[in-house]
Design an enzyme around this catalytic site. Structure first.
Site, PDB file in Angstrom:
ATOM      1  N   LYS A  54      11.102   3.123   0.859  1.00  0.00           N
ATOM      2  CA  LYS A  54      11.029   4.534   0.508  1.00  0.00           C
ATOM      3  C   LYS A  54      11.361   4.775  -0.959  1.00  0.00           C
ATOM      4  O   LYS A  54      12.044   3.969  -1.584  1.00  0.00           O
ATOM      5  CB  LYS A  54      12.025   5.330   1.376  1.00  0.00           C
ATOM      6  CG  LYS A  54      11.730   5.311   2.856  1.00  0.00           C
ATOM      7  CD  LYS A  54      10.456   6.031   3.139  1.00  0.00           C
ATOM      8  CE  LYS A  54      10.367   6.688   4.474  1.00  0.00           C
ATOM      9  NZ  LYS A  54      11.343   7.593   4.925  1.00  0.00           N
TER      10      LYS A  54
ATOM     11  N   GLU B 114       0.835  -1.200   0.000  1.00  0.00           N
ATOM     12  CA  GLU B 114       0.000   0.000   0.000  1.00  0.00           C
ATOM     13  C   GLU B 114       0.867   1.246   0.000  1.00  0.00           C
ATOM     14  O   GLU B 114       2.091   1.144   0.099  1.00  0.00           O
ATOM     15  CB  GLU B 114      -0.943  -0.027   1.215  1.00  0.00           C
ATOM     16  CG  GLU B 114      -0.234  -0.248   2.528  1.00  0.00           C
ATOM     17  CD  GLU B 114      -1.153  -0.796   3.632  1.00  0.00           C
ATOM     18  OE1 GLU B 114      -1.082  -0.282   4.745  1.00  0.00           O
ATOM     19  OE2 GLU B 114      -1.934  -1.739   3.376  1.00  0.00           O
TER      20      GLU B 114
ATOM     21  N   CYS C 242      43.026  29.962   3.778  1.00  0.00           N
ATOM     22  CA  CYS C 242      43.482  31.300   4.130  1.00  0.00           C
ATOM     23  C   CYS C 242      44.833  31.127   4.822  1.00  0.00           C
ATOM     24  O   CYS C 242      44.978  30.276   5.693  1.00  0.00           O
ATOM     25  CB  CYS C 242      42.473  31.956   5.073  1.00  0.00           C
ATOM     26  SG  CYS C 242      43.097  33.460   5.816  1.00  0.00           S
TER      27      CYS C 242
ATOM     28  N   CYS D 103      39.343  37.968   5.857  1.00  0.00           N
ATOM     29  CA  CYS D 103      40.398  38.885   6.296  1.00  0.00           C
ATOM     30  C   CYS D 103      41.194  39.475   5.132  1.00  0.00           C
ATOM     31  O   CYS D 103      42.033  40.347   5.328  1.00  0.00           O
ATOM     32  CB  CYS D 103      41.331  38.202   7.285  1.00  0.00           C
ATOM     33  SG  CYS D 103      42.391  36.972   6.506  1.00  0.00           S
TER      34      CYS D 103
ATOM     35  N   CYS E 285      43.451  34.923  11.159  1.00  0.00           N
ATOM     36  CA  CYS E 285      42.221  35.317  10.462  1.00  0.00           C
ATOM     37  C   CYS E 285      41.053  35.218  11.458  1.00  0.00           C
ATOM     38  O   CYS E 285      40.897  34.186  12.117  1.00  0.00           O
ATOM     39  CB  CYS E 285      41.974  34.389   9.273  1.00  0.00           C
ATOM     40  SG  CYS E 285      40.330  34.569   8.553  1.00  0.00           S
TER      41      CYS E 285
ATOM     42  N   ASP F  84       2.215  10.374   3.715  1.00  0.00           N
ATOM     43  CA  ASP F  84       3.097  11.289   4.437  1.00  0.00           C
ATOM     44  C   ASP F  84       2.271  12.281   5.251  1.00  0.00           C
ATOM     45  O   ASP F  84       2.063  13.417   4.866  1.00  0.00           O
ATOM     46  CB  ASP F  84       3.990  12.025   3.417  1.00  0.00           C
ATOM     47  CG  ASP F  84       5.258  12.524   4.062  1.00  0.00           C
ATOM     48  OD1 ASP F  84       5.475  12.217   5.249  1.00  0.00           O
ATOM     49  OD2 ASP F  84       6.022  13.228   3.388  1.00  0.00           O
TER      50      ASP F  84
ATOM     51  N   TYR G 108      -5.041   2.280   7.678  1.00  0.00           N
ATOM     52  CA  TYR G 108      -4.129   1.214   7.241  1.00  0.00           C
ATOM     53  C   TYR G 108      -3.940   0.113   8.281  1.00  0.00           C
ATOM     54  O   TYR G 108      -3.071  -0.733   8.128  1.00  0.00           O
ATOM     55  CB  TYR G 108      -2.779   1.769   6.799  1.00  0.00           C
ATOM     56  CG  TYR G 108      -2.130   2.734   7.786  1.00  0.00           C
ATOM     57  CD1 TYR G 108      -1.751   2.307   9.049  1.00  0.00           C
ATOM     58  CD2 TYR G 108      -1.887   4.051   7.423  1.00  0.00           C
ATOM     59  CE1 TYR G 108      -1.154   3.174   9.934  1.00  0.00           C
ATOM     60  CE2 TYR G 108      -1.289   4.932   8.310  1.00  0.00           C
ATOM     61  CZ  TYR G 108      -0.927   4.493   9.563  1.00  0.00           C
ATOM     62  OH  TYR G 108      -0.346   5.349  10.435  1.00  0.00           O
TER      63      TYR G 108
ATOM     64  N   CYS H 152      41.284  35.830   1.066  1.00  0.00           N
ATOM     65  CA  CYS H 152      40.327  35.291   2.040  1.00  0.00           C
ATOM     66  C   CYS H 152      39.103  36.204   2.100  1.00  0.00           C
ATOM     67  O   CYS H 152      39.247  37.418   2.250  1.00  0.00           O
ATOM     68  CB  CYS H 152      40.994  35.194   3.407  1.00  0.00           C
ATOM     69  SG  CYS H 152      39.826  34.883   4.740  1.00  0.00           S
TER      70      CYS H 152
ATOM     71  N   LYS I 236       2.674   4.597   1.364  1.00  0.00           N
ATOM     72  CA  LYS I 236       3.119   5.143   2.650  1.00  0.00           C
ATOM     73  C   LYS I 236       2.727   6.614   2.656  1.00  0.00           C
ATOM     74  O   LYS I 236       3.354   7.440   2.005  1.00  0.00           O
ATOM     75  CB  LYS I 236       4.616   4.984   2.846  1.00  0.00           C
ATOM     76  CG  LYS I 236       5.036   5.515   4.208  1.00  0.00           C
ATOM     77  CD  LYS I 236       6.430   5.126   4.578  1.00  0.00           C
ATOM     78  CE  LYS I 236       6.755   5.443   6.029  1.00  0.00           C
ATOM     79  NZ  LYS I 236       6.336   6.741   6.498  1.00  0.00           N
TER      80      LYS I 236
HETATM   81  S1  IVH Z   1       1.529   0.645   9.320  1.00  0.00           S
HETATM   82  C1  IVH Z   1       2.352  -1.635  12.827  1.00  0.00           C
HETATM   83  N1  IVH Z   1       0.894   1.568   6.954  1.00  0.00           N
HETATM   84  O1  IVH Z   1       4.449   5.530   8.668  1.00  0.00           O
HETATM   85  C2  IVH Z   1       2.724  -0.751  11.727  1.00  0.00           C
HETATM   86  N2  IVH Z   1       1.996   3.024   8.448  1.00  0.00           N
HETATM   87  O2  IVH Z   1       7.161   5.115   9.559  1.00  0.00           O
HETATM   88  C3  IVH Z   1       2.210   0.624  11.895  1.00  0.00           C
HETATM   89  N3  IVH Z   1       2.373   5.274   7.558  1.00  0.00           N
HETATM   90  O3  IVH Z   1       3.769   5.769  12.096  1.00  0.00           O
HETATM   91  C4  IVH Z   1       2.221   1.434  10.717  1.00  0.00           C
HETATM   92  N4  IVH Z   1       1.411   4.944   5.613  1.00  0.00           N
HETATM   93  O4  IVH Z   1       2.362   7.170  10.451  1.00  0.00           O
HETATM   94  C5  IVH Z   1       1.473   1.838   8.122  1.00  0.00           C
HETATM   95  N5  IVH Z   1       0.245   2.257   4.840  1.00  0.00           N
HETATM   96  C6  IVH Z   1       0.808   2.514   6.002  1.00  0.00           C
HETATM   97  C7  IVH Z   1       1.345   3.783   6.306  1.00  0.00           C
HETATM   98  C8  IVH Z   1       1.945   3.995   7.538  1.00  0.00           C
HETATM   99  C9  IVH Z   1       2.026   5.820   6.396  1.00  0.00           C
HETATM  100  C10 IVH Z   1       3.122   5.982   8.604  1.00  0.00           C
HETATM  101  C11 IVH Z   1       2.583   5.860  10.008  1.00  0.00           C
HETATM  102  C12 IVH Z   1       3.702   5.266  10.799  1.00  0.00           C
HETATM  103  C13 IVH Z   1       4.885   5.637   9.993  1.00  0.00           C
HETATM  104  C14 IVH Z   1       6.050   4.705  10.228  1.00  0.00           C
END
Ligand code: IVH
Length: 677
Positions: A320, A117, A432, A417, A437, A121, A228, A414, A119
């Site tokens: 990431k 899924e 320098c 100075c 200085c 932000d 999530y 420099c 991540k």
């Molecule tokens: S699961 C037990 N799923 O990422 C695992 N976290 O770096 C708990 N986050 O604190 C997190 N998307 O704020 C999970 N699809 C996703 C996520 C997610 C963003 C964030 C969340 C967590 C942080 C960890």
């Protein structure tokens, strides 16, 4: 309208409004226009105003925000809210994958199935539902205890206040609060207009909006929620009997929670890699920001088997995306002078937003790097930054070089100075040539008083610069004669009697100094903290270090030709040797580490690693202990490691040591092993 009539109409309206919320926020397929939705809302508000005793916290009208709070109460999470381990590249993801395969029940016979899924932000929250009603919302805090933000969470329209009938009687739902890119831009535009400070990125804006004591402000910010994770009380299997993460997410959607549409479930590593690639390139098209994908072992039973390390589940990883890069125009190069006189070029460019921060400068390190990049002023450059890492100029778009581009020339004088700048033989750096200085003196003093040196509080950068300007000090030895100028100091503007007394007391106290700090402080080129610690063990007392030959110096661990020559040069030069002697004359006293007969030390010659936290010693003190007892401190666990000292919250190093069958002891056992109390 009679009360019973009102009650029944109110019930209808609430259900209808929440149904439209669900269609809009969860199903992404609204049935009615905004104006119809608004008219239902107005009707409900009017009825509730007439019959205020019928208002309940779950009413959609309550989403506009309750009364302001004085402070947030703290909230203990029923289950610890963990974070995630990161994989920064494909290799690190492969490592995770292999480890899961190895640790999976079934001994690698089956390819594990993963759920992938986005991540998100934003910031993590926990929602608790009892008998279908939202009873609490809290931020993560330290994982154990967070802040109670229920009234604010109620203002987020995509958070259901009531769940569909038939839901479990207790549920904890986890997810991320986000601000969509479009809402972020609008919010910042409004703030610009009102001359209020802008938010750096959507994540900060979401966090700032959620942590408002006045819920009305939160209500006005159009925050979103995406779930999530879910847990039931005690026995996780009670979530409608579903033991697949992927299906649990589908179930959450049925219950009324927004769940990302962009998810896959697969046992194929190619699919996972493809999902990662797809979103690394496709993330711009999303309405919200993501910084990677999260890959979770799908089977919740297998998740339980793998368990958790100190901070994170072992069954999930955040893979990431590559650091964000932007192109911009290099406008100017600024030169600064370091404590060794080295001139460092810094690129100044048109501001760019990179992983959430506005960046307009980055170090170019040295002139070799300028040559390597073949960069000129006026060039279009590529700047990269990942997370909280320092921004870097990584390349030049040569085709875009304008006709009037100017080369970056090593300054002849420099910038501080005006003395001659020269390149020492065999060195990359230009420096320098003026030993007095003001920039060099300032940087040296800054280093001398810093935490890993004499650790003098109260002699910060600004004050030191002022003292230098007023000629109260012109080198580090003068710090210890400041007390003779007490009256002068007390007469200074904005520098009261009390601060002078405090400063002089701090200086007096610092005179008793650990040997390695002393060596680090005096500023020998190429001798940093690490080398200072090695020298402190190998050359006692200080006179031995001051007179050691290059060959003697090289006999110490990790001291090579360059370092040895630099130490010799330092003590061979009259000014620097005199400066050191002056320190002794003004009462500086070195505290030497206890000598240990290494021949019968239990860790002699061993490679020892420390992980986690210990009460008895810090990371640095640990390294020093190991060295003093004839061992070699190391940062990473490998086949060569003889011993791992694992303190509290030990993480992946502990796992690795276990898998390699390395001897593991606690910090307390380590102290006992060395025979110290
Ligand atoms: S699961 C037990 N799923 O990422 C695992 N976290 O770096 C708990 N986050 O604190 C997190 N998307 O704020 C999970 N699809 C996703 C996520 C997610 C963003 C964030 C969340 C967590 C942080 C960890």
């Amino acid at each position: 309208m009679t009360r019973p009539e009102a009650e029944s109409r109110i019930g209808e309206l609430r259900l209808e409004i929440e149904r439209h919320n669900y269609l809009y926020y969860v199903m992404d397929s609204p049935e009615v226009s905004d104006s119809i939705y608004d008219s239902m809302m107005r009707e409900l508000q009017k009825l509730e105003a007439e019959f205020p005793e019928l208002i309940v916290p779950e009413s959609p009208t309550q989403r506009v925000g309750a009364e302001p709070l004085d402070k947030f109460d703290s909230f203990t999470h029923p289950y610890r809210m963990t974070s995630l381990n990161n994989a920064l590249n494909g290799e690190e993801f492969d490592e995770f994958y292999k480890r899961v395969v190895k640790e999976m029940p079934g001994e690698g016979l089956f390819a594990p199935v993963f759920s992938c899924e986005h991540k998100f932000d934003g910031l993590a929250i926990e929602l608790i539902y009892e008998n279908g009603s939202l009873v609490s919302a809290s931020t993560r805090g330290n994982g154990e205890v967070g802040e109670l933000i229920t009234t604010n969470a109620r203002t987020i329209k995509s958070i259901p206040l009531r769940l569909k009938p038939g839901c479990p009687d207790w549920l904890a739902v986890y997810g991320e609060v986000l601000m969509y890119k479009q809402d972020f831009s609008a919010l910042n535009a409004a703030r610009r207009e009102a001359e209020e400070p802008e938010f750096a990125n959507p994540r900060n804006a979401a966090a700032g909006s959620l942590r408002q004591l006045d819920p009305k402000i939160t209500a006005g910010r159009n925050l979103r929620f995406n779930s999530y994770g879910v847990k039931a009380r005690e026995d996780e299997k009670k979530i409608n009997g579903i033991t697949s993460h992927f299906e649990r997410m589908n179930y959450l959607k049925e219950l009324g929670f927004p769940v990302s549409a962009h998810r896959i479930r697969t046992a194929s590593i190619d699919d996972i890699t493809g999902f990662h690639r797809k979103w690394e390139f496709g993330r711009e098209s999303l309405e919200y920001e993501i910084d990677g994908i999260v890959v979770k072992l799908d089977d919740t039973g297998a998740q339980e088997e793998l368990g958790y390390d100190a901070k994170s589940p072992k069954w999930a990883i955040a893979w990431k995306f590559k650091p964000a890069a932007e192109t911009t125009v290099l406008r100017e190069v600024e030169f600064s002078v370091g404590r060794m006189g080295t001139i460092t070029p810094t690129a100044l460019f048109d501001p760019v937003m990179l992983s959430g921060a506005k960046i307009s400068r980055a170090t170019l390190h040295n002139f070799d790097e300028v040559l390597r990049l073949d960069v000129m002023i006026g060039d279009t450059i590529i700047v990269e930054r990942s997370g909280d890492v320092i921004p870097k100029v990584v390349g030049v778009v040569k085709e875009k070089r304008p006709g009037n581009a100017r080369p970056i020339i090593v300054p002849e004088k420099c910038p501080v100075c005006g003395s001659k700048v020269a390149q020492e033989e065999g060195e990359v750096a230009y420096s320098c040539t003026n030993p007095v200085c003001p920039a060099i003196i300032r940087e040296r003093i800054k280093h001398f008083v810093s935490r890993q040196a004499f650790d003098i509080e109260g002699l910060g950068e600004e004050i030191a610069a002022r003292f230098i300007e007023l000629k109260l000090i012109s080198g580090f030895p003068d710090i210890f004669t400041l007390k003779d100028k007490e009256a002068e100091l007390k007469a200074l503007d904005r520098f009261g009697e009390k601060s002078v007394n405090n400063l002089l007391a701090a200086i007096e106290k610092s005179k008793k100094v650990e040997y390695w700090r002393f060596i680090n402080a005096i500023g020998i080129r190429y001798v940093g903290e690490q080398t200072a610690r090695i020298l402190a063990v190998a050359f006692q007392p200080a006179e031995r270090l001051m007179t050691a030959t290059e060959d003697e110096l090289k006999s110490a661990d990790e001291v090579g030709d360059v370092v040895a020559a630099s130490i010799r040069e330092y003590f061979g030069r009259a000014e620097t040797r005199d400066a050191v002697m002056k320190l002794f004359e003004s009462g500086v006293e070195i505290v030497y580490p206890k000598k240990v007969d290494v021949s019968d030390s239990p860790i002699a010659g061993m490679s020892v690693v420390f992980t986690g936290k210990a009460e008895k010693f810090s990371r640095d003190e640990f390294k020093e202990l190991v060295r003093r007892y004839g061992g070699n401190p190391s940062e990473s666990v490998s086949g060569n490691t003889s011993l791992l000292v694992a303190g509290e919250n030990a993480g992946s190093k502990l796992d690795k040591a276990k898998s390699l069958g390395i001897r593991i002891i606690t910090p307390e056992e380590f102290i006992t092993l060395l025979g110290i109390k």
